[in-house]
Write a protein that holds these residues in place. Structure first.
Motif, short mmCIF file in Angstrom:
data_model
loop_
_atom_site.label_atom_id
_atom_site.label_comp_id
_atom_site.label_asym_id
_atom_site.label_seq_id
_atom_site.Cartn_x
_atom_site.Cartn_y
_atom_site.Cartn_z
N VAL B 170 0.83 -1.19 0.00
CA VAL B 170 0.00 0.00 0.00
C VAL B 170 0.87 1.26 0.00
N LEU B 173 2.01 2.03 -3.47
CA LEU B 173 1.00 2.36 -4.48
C LEU B 173 0.91 3.86 -4.66
N ASP B 174 0.50 4.22 -5.86
CA ASP B 174 0.34 5.64 -6.14
C ASP B 174 -1.12 6.03 -5.87
N ILE B 175 -1.46 6.14 -4.63
CA ILE B 175 -2.83 6.48 -4.28
C ILE B 175 -2.82 7.57 -3.21
N PRO B 176 -3.89 8.31 -3.13
CA PRO B 176 -3.91 9.40 -2.16
C PRO B 176 -3.82 8.90 -0.71
N GLU B 178 -5.37 9.70 1.80
CA GLU B 178 -6.70 9.47 2.37
C GLU B 178 -7.12 8.01 2.23
N THR B 179 -6.93 7.47 1.00
CA THR B 179 -7.33 6.10 0.73
C THR B 179 -6.48 5.12 1.52
N ARG B 180 -5.18 5.46 1.59
CA ARG B 180 -4.26 4.59 2.29
C ARG B 180 -4.70 4.41 3.74
N THR B 182 -7.59 4.20 4.81
CA THR B 182 -8.78 3.35 4.99
C THR B 182 -8.43 2.08 5.75
N LEU B 183 -7.30 1.45 5.32
CA LEU B 183 -6.88 0.20 5.96
C LEU B 183 -6.55 0.43 7.42
#
Lengths: 269, 213
Positions: B170, B173-176, B178-180, B182-183
């Motif tokens: 995670v 990963l190239d994700i915001p 905020e999403t990270r 979530t977990l």
């Protein structure tokens, strides 16, 4: 939260779903064990309840036997001793009268002597029936021999007895249980079996005492006898259980009965 | 929304300390298994507070390396805890190869200290989950202690294993951000449930009884 729906976040979504599934699995495992446990506890309760019921029945049977035994003893005492002593008392009363002739005195004296010796004989017999003194004095082997002799004296049966049992192999209370079992079996044979022959064998081997009983009477269905509330068979079963002995009983209509008791030595009840 | 979850996260850290302290209250009166579990709670709360301090408080640095202390101390103490409950000697011997394997990982690649170690985390947590299922089976036989805590350990470790195992993935990963999170938020909620179960166990079975019967 809307971010979760875009394709960039596929991986996160899959992980979340997997976590959810794992969570469900964990809960399923826990619930499975929880309900299993409930079921097991229920089964155990049921078992305990049955056990208690059985104990109650046993207690009831014991009380009934005790009462029957009491009334039998009361009857015996009344018939064999009290009524006879009445005669003695009456005769003794005549003896106290002043104008009694020597002949009469002798007659009453003789009568008293006769009756008292019958009373003595009867009281000896009653005591013997309650607890054979042979058992405590000379052990199981001699007591069984005496029992067999008594039964064969009646002339109805041929009783064969063989034994190889040193005295005091078992404690006296355990010997009494074995003796009572044979007594009960003989009673049954006498009352119901119409047998012509009875075999009793008592052997001590290396680590076990074997007691075998056989008759060639009309037999019965074992299951019916075991389940019936009758005291005989369940009494035998209970004594075997108290002795921690192995009991095997085989019988079928018209095939007589064969009972074997194996009592391991060194495992005191 | 994320603020709420952050609060929940903070709460779990403080609750872990509180749990450690209330378990300490009955420390002397109880058996070895209870004492080992108390030490586990205290150690985990210290690690969490330290991680919180380093990550957010005074230092504002990466606190990922605390995860190593977390899963190793969790593995050692819960193994000993289950050894006391299950009385199976091989549980003690199973500690050695696992710890040797983790030591080997650090020697082979010292860089791993500053990242997650998904393999070691998965192995240690799966073993503990296995013990907890064994213990669940043992509780079928009748009355036993730590039943509620055992359920908590099973549920929490099974589901959190995947969260920790996916940590490095995670992060790459190239994700915001905020999403990270979530977990991490899911983990916070699971932790809170776990802590609730530990608290219920203490209240039901280990609370000091003031009334003398």
């Amino acid at each position: 939260m809307e971010d979760l729906l875009t394709s960039d976040n596929q991986v996160i979504n899959i992980i979340l779903i997997a976590i959810g599934l794992l969570l469900l699995m964990a809960i399923a495992i826990v619930l499975f064990f929880y309900f299993s446990r409930k079921k097991i506890i229920k089964a155990e309760l049921e078992k305990a309840r049955l056990e208690i019921d059985h104990q109650k029945e046993l207690l009831q049977a014991t009380i009934i036997t005790q009462e029957e035994e009491r009334s039998r003893i009361a009857q015996d005492l009344h018939d064999a001793i009290s009524s006879k002593l009445n005669v003695v008392s009456l005769n003794a009363n005549f003896l106290t009268e002043k104008d009694i002739t020597t002949d009469d005195a002798n007659k009453f004296g003789e009568s008293i002597l006769n009756v008292t010796s019958t009373v003595l004989e009867n009281s000896r017999r009653i005591a013997h029936d309650l607890l054979p003194p042979t058992l405590s004095k000379f052990g199981l082997e001699a007591a069984l021999e005496e029992l067999c002799d008594e039964v064969s004296e009646s002339g109805k049966f041929e009783v064969r007895y063989e034994a190889n049992y040193p005295m005091e192999t078992l404690p006296s209370d355990e010997e009494l249980h074995l003796f009572r079992v044979i007594q009960e079996l003989m009673n049954n044979s006498i009352k119901y079996s119409e047998a012509s022959q009875i075999d009793v064998a008592l052997h001590k081997e290396d680590s076990v005492v074997r007691l075998a009983y056989m008759d060639n009477g009309k037999g019965f269905d074992i299951n019916d006898a075991m389940n019936s509330k009758g005291l005989g068979m369940s009494g035998i079963k209970n004594r075997a259980a108290i002795l921690k002995a192995e009991l095997s009983m085989t019988s079928a209509p018209n095939e007589g009965i064969e009972v074997k008791i194996e009592k391991p030595l060194g495992s005191s009840a | 929304m994320s603020e709420h979850f952050k609060t929940i996260g903070d709460i779990t850290v403080y609750v872990s300390l509180v749990l450690g302290l209330i378990y300490t209250v009955s420390f002397i009166r109880n058996n070895k298994a209870y004492r080992l579990f108390t030490i586990y709670l205290l150690l985990i709360s210290i690690i969490q507070i330290a991680a919180l301090y380093v990550g957010r408080g005074g230092l504002q640095k990466s606190n990922l390396y605390f995860s190593h202390y977390y899963y190793i101390s969790q593995f050692v103490l819960l193994s000993l805890f289950y050894f006391e409950l299950l009385k199976m000697r091989w549980i003690k011997f199973a500690l050695i190869p696992v710890l040797l394997f983790i030591a080997y990982q650090f020697i082979a690649d010292p860089e791993i200290y500053f990242r997650y170690n998904p393999l070691a985390m998965t192995i240690t947590q799966t073993i503990i989950v296995f013990y907890s299922i064994l213990y669940l089976y043992k509780t079928l036989q009748g009355k036993s202690e730590f039943v509620i805590v055992n359920v908590g350990i099973l549920v929490y470790l099974i589901s959190s294993t995947l969260i920790f195992a996916s940590g490095n993935l995670v992060l790459d990963l190239d994700i915001p951000q905020e999403t990270r999170f979530t977990l991490i938020n899911v983990n916070r909620i699971l932790t809170l449930i776990f802590q609730l179960l530990i608290l219920i166990e203490w209240i039901k079975n280990y609370r000091p009884q003031f009334r003398r019967s």
